[in-house]
Design a protein around this motif. Structure first.
Motif, mmCIF file in Angstrom:
data_model
loop_
_atom_site.group_PDB
_atom_site.id
_atom_site.type_symbol
_atom_site.label_atom_id
_atom_site.label_comp_id
_atom_site.label_asym_id
_atom_site.label_seq_id
_atom_site.Cartn_x
_atom_site.Cartn_y
_atom_site.Cartn_z
ATOM 1 N N ALA A 76 6.348 -0.344 4.572
ATOM 2 C CA ALA A 76 5.111 -0.316 3.793
ATOM 3 C C ALA A 76 4.101 -1.310 4.361
ATOM 4 N N TRP A 94 0.781 -1.228 0.000
ATOM 5 C CA TRP A 94 0.000 0.000 0.000
ATOM 6 C C TRP A 94 0.817 1.285 0.000
ATOM 7 N N SER A 95 2.126 1.176 0.135
ATOM 8 C CA SER A 95 2.980 2.363 0.075
ATOM 9 C C SER A 95 4.400 1.919 -0.236
#
Length: 169
Positions: A146, A140-141
């Protein structure tokens, strides 16, 4: 004070302009942030291949295209594309289950989230009794910390249709 000749001033201005241009070229990718990283990531993948008979590849193809569609919020055809992908890759029963999840949770029933991952990965998690399970990992990042989530995706080995999706605890 001695006057600078016209030629010396032109040479000096050319040198200053050249230095400024080179400095800007060196700094621009860092200032561009995510836009530059999209280009870098695209260039990093030099080849890809697939096999339409492979159930794990089929799930990977679906998630790749689906994430691309929901990521492209500025493209007016993206929503229709995501809907068409669901119709093609998911069985009728899985489509109903996804719709029920979305109605209840107000979140995407394919990603089990309200936002879009920046990366995805699909691996085989086994097969038997005419079905195969693929493990989808969504990131997600970017960065060392993350957030990651996983989904088990069950597919029919004969039709390759996705028959069930379940988030992994």
């Amino acid at each position: 004070m001695r006057q600078m000749s016209v030629r010396s001033r032109k040479t000096l201005l050319t040198a200053v302009a050249l230095t400024a241009g080179l400095s800007l070229a060196a700094v621009t990718p860092a200032l561009a942030g995510s836009a530059a990283s999209h280009t870098t990531r695209a260039a990093a993948v030099s080849s890809a291949q697939g096999d339409p008979r492979n159930v794990t590849q089929h799930v990977a193809d679906f998630y790749g295209a689906y994430v691309d569609s929901v990521w492209a919020t500025d493209d007016p055809s993206a929503a229709a594309s995501a809907k068409a992908l669901r119709a093609f890759y998911l069985s009728a029963g899985a489509q109903k289950k996804v719709a029920a999840y979305e109605k209840k949770e107000h979140a995407d029933g394919i990603l089990f989230a309200q936002n879009v991952p920046v990366k995805w990965k699909v691996t085989s998690a086994g097969s038997g009794a005419g079905h195969a399970t693929s493990r989808v990992t969504l990131t997600w990042s970017d960065g060392p910390h993350a957030q990651v989530s996983t989904i088990d995706v069950r597919s029919d080995l004969k039709t390759l249709k996705i028959t069930d999706l379940r988030p992994v605890g």
